[in-house]
Motif scaffolding. Structure first.
Motif, short mmCIF file in Angstrom:
data_model
loop_
_atom_site.label_atom_id
_atom_site.label_comp_id
_atom_site.label_asym_id
_atom_site.label_seq_id
_atom_site.Cartn_x
_atom_site.Cartn_y
_atom_site.Cartn_z
N GLY A 4 -5.25 -5.44 -3.43
CA GLY A 4 -4.70 -6.13 -2.28
C GLY A 4 -5.66 -7.17 -1.74
O GLY A 4 -6.86 -7.15 -2.02
N CYS A 5 -5.13 -8.08 -0.96
CA CYS A 5 -5.94 -9.16 -0.38
C CYS A 5 -5.85 -9.07 1.14
O CYS A 5 -4.76 -9.07 1.71
CB CYS A 5 -5.42 -10.51 -0.86
N GLY A 6 -7.02 -8.99 1.80
CA GLY A 6 -7.03 -8.94 3.25
C GLY A 6 -6.46 -7.65 3.81
O GLY A 6 -5.87 -7.66 4.89
N VAL A 7 -6.64 -6.55 3.10
CA VAL A 7 -6.12 -5.26 3.53
C VAL A 7 -7.24 -4.22 3.44
O VAL A 7 -8.00 -4.20 2.47
CB VAL A 7 -4.93 -4.79 2.66
N VAL A 8 -7.34 -3.37 4.46
CA VAL A 8 -8.21 -2.20 4.39
C VAL A 8 -7.29 -0.98 4.33
O VAL A 8 -6.54 -0.72 5.27
CB VAL A 8 -9.14 -2.10 5.62
N ALA A 9 -7.33 -0.28 3.21
CA ALA A 9 -6.47 0.90 3.01
C ALA A 9 -7.30 2.15 3.27
O ALA A 9 -8.24 2.45 2.53
CB ALA A 9 -5.89 0.90 1.61
N HIS A 10 -6.97 2.88 4.32
CA HIS A 10 -7.64 4.13 4.66
C HIS A 10 -6.85 5.28 4.05
O HIS A 10 -5.62 5.31 4.12
CB HIS A 10 -7.72 4.30 6.18
N THR A 39 -2.83 3.10 6.45
CA THR A 39 -3.30 4.43 6.09
C THR A 39 -2.32 5.05 5.11
O THR A 39 -1.10 5.01 5.34
CB THR A 39 -3.46 5.34 7.33
N VAL A 40 -2.84 5.61 4.02
CA VAL A 40 -2.02 6.19 2.98
C VAL A 40 -2.50 7.61 2.70
O VAL A 40 -3.63 7.97 3.06
CB VAL A 40 -2.09 5.36 1.68
N PRO A 41 -1.67 8.46 2.09
CA PRO A 41 -2.14 9.80 1.70
C PRO A 41 -3.33 9.69 0.75
O PRO A 41 -3.47 8.72 0.00
CB PRO A 41 -0.92 10.41 1.01
N SER A 42 -4.19 10.71 0.79
CA SER A 42 -5.42 10.65 -0.01
C SER A 42 -5.15 10.59 -1.50
O SER A 42 -6.01 10.16 -2.27
CB SER A 42 -6.31 11.85 0.32
N ALA A 69 0.81 -1.21 0.00
CA ALA A 69 0.00 0.00 0.00
C ALA A 69 0.85 1.26 0.00
O ALA A 69 0.40 2.32 -0.45
CB ALA A 69 -0.93 0.01 1.21
N GLY A 70 2.07 1.17 0.51
CA GLY A 70 2.91 2.36 0.60
C GLY A 70 2.56 3.25 1.77
O GLY A 70 2.70 4.48 1.68
N GLY A 71 2.13 2.64 2.87
CA GLY A 71 1.79 3.42 4.06
C GLY A 71 1.93 2.56 5.31
O GLY A 71 2.00 1.33 5.23
N ASP A 125 -5.94 12.96 4.61
CA ASP A 125 -5.23 14.20 4.29
C ASP A 125 -4.40 14.69 5.47
O ASP A 125 -3.61 15.62 5.32
CB ASP A 125 -6.23 15.30 3.90
N ARG A 126 -4.60 14.11 6.64
CA ARG A 126 -3.89 14.57 7.84
C ARG A 126 -2.47 14.01 7.86
O ARG A 126 -2.21 12.91 7.39
CB ARG A 126 -4.65 14.13 9.09
N ARG A 127 -1.57 14.79 8.42
CA ARG A 127 -0.18 14.36 8.53
C ARG A 127 -0.08 13.13 9.42
O ARG A 127 -0.69 13.07 10.49
CB ARG A 127 0.68 15.49 9.11
N LEU A 128 0.69 12.16 8.95
CA LEU A 128 0.85 10.93 9.70
C LEU A 128 2.12 10.99 10.54
O LEU A 128 3.21 11.25 10.03
CB LEU A 128 0.94 9.73 8.75
N VAL A 129 1.96 10.76 11.84
CA VAL A 129 3.10 10.61 12.73
C VAL A 129 3.23 9.13 13.03
O VAL A 129 2.26 8.49 13.47
CB VAL A 129 2.91 11.41 14.04
N THR A 130 4.39 8.56 12.78
CA THR A 130 4.55 7.11 12.90
C THR A 130 5.62 6.75 13.93
O THR A 130 6.46 7.57 14.31
CB THR A 130 4.93 6.49 11.54
N VAL A 131 5.56 5.52 14.37
CA VAL A 131 6.57 4.93 15.26
C VAL A 131 6.96 3.59 14.67
O VAL A 131 6.27 3.05 13.80
CB VAL A 131 6.02 4.75 16.70
#
Length: 280
Positions: free
Chosen positions: A74-80, A64-67, A38-40, A83-89
């Motif tokens: 994809g299989c077995g994936v929900v891609a949300h 979650t990916v940019p809009s 998905a790239g996210g 537009d909000r900035r993603l802060v990741t860990v």
């Protein structure tokens, strides 16, 4: 490569992402495959699983990916999309959305039954993650509240804020939440109680009482089966109650079964004890 896929030497987890058959059911590997395809980062309940706030399950992996992105196939994936900035860990090799936002996103998704066929199944999982995340200090109630406000009005939002208020007030478990909402009496029947009242025992131990009326020296303990059901736990409770009695406290201890079956009776006993002690 096609021959290995045909004869089962490899399996395709996602378009362009392959794995050995014996690793195909590994949750972390499935999550990494979904994230790479998905790239996210993983998000929602999948981010909670990655962070240890929820158990791995056989449901879809959430990312979650940019809009601007719209991954398909994809299989077995929900891609949300967001537009909000993603802060990741990072959790090991897995990138995930920060836990505060993941809790809020997962809560909202679990309260969207029209889009989420697993909504009813996920609601208690996310609720438990919120309670245990704050209790274990993986997240702070105030930070989750801010994440909810930043998201704006969302499904289940008022219920989430109510839960956070109960946790901030001292509730560490579903049993204590039940006690506060259904059992513990409030003014004007009796003065306000103190949740998680801290007290030092004569032997130097420092304890917390589920609810206390210090001016009346009355304590209420809500006993969940998970923590008070064993013989050792009962003996520990008896020693603690004896130490409190030596300090002049009366301890009213209610089992889970009694609290659920007879909340009105429990409340009457508490009121009677508090008023009797205040009268002396």
């Amino acid at each position: 490569m096609k021959r290995w896929l045909r004869n089962g030497a490899l399996v395709q987890l996602q378009p362009g992402v392959l794995a050995l058959p014996e690793r195909a059911d590994d949750w972390t590997l499935r999550a990494r495959a979904a994230s790479r395809w998905a790239g996210g980062p993983v998000s929602h309940v999948s981010a909670l699983v990655a962070g240890g706030l929820a158990a791995a399950n056989d449901g879809p992996v959430h990312v979650t990916v940019p809009s601007a992105r719209c991954p398909r196939g994809g299989c077995g994936v929900v891609a949300h999309r967001s537009d909000r900035r993603l802060v990741t860990v990072r959790y090991g090799t897995l990138e995930a959305v920060e836990p505060e936002r993941s809790l809020v996103d997962a809560w909202a998704w679990a309260h969207t039954p029209r889009r989420n066929p697993r909504a009813r199944q996920e609601q208690p999982i996310i609720r438990r993650a919120v309670i245990e995340g704050v209790r274990g200090r993986a997240v702070h109630a105030a930070a989750v509240r801010r994440a909810s406000v930043r998201l704006g009005p969302h499904p289940g939002g008022p219920a989430l804020l109510d839960l956070l208020a109960l946790i901030a007030g001292g509730c560490d478990s579903e049993l204590e939440i039940w006690g506060v909402q259904q059992v513990l009496p409030r003014p004007p029947a009796v003065p306000p109680y103190v949740q998680q009242y801290r007290l030092a025992l004569p032997d130097g131990r420092r304890i917390k009482l589920d609810a206390a009326w210090p001016e009346a020296l009355v304590a209420v303990e809500l006993d969940g089966a998970a923590f008070h059901g064993s013989r050792e736990a009962r003996e520990r409770d008896l020693r603690r109650d004896s130490a409190l009695a030596a300090l002049g406290w009366v301890v009213l201890r209610f089992s889970y079964a009694r609290l659920v079956a007879d909340p009105e009776g429990c409340r009457r006993e508490i009121v009677a004890a508090v008023l009797a002690r205040l009268a002396h």
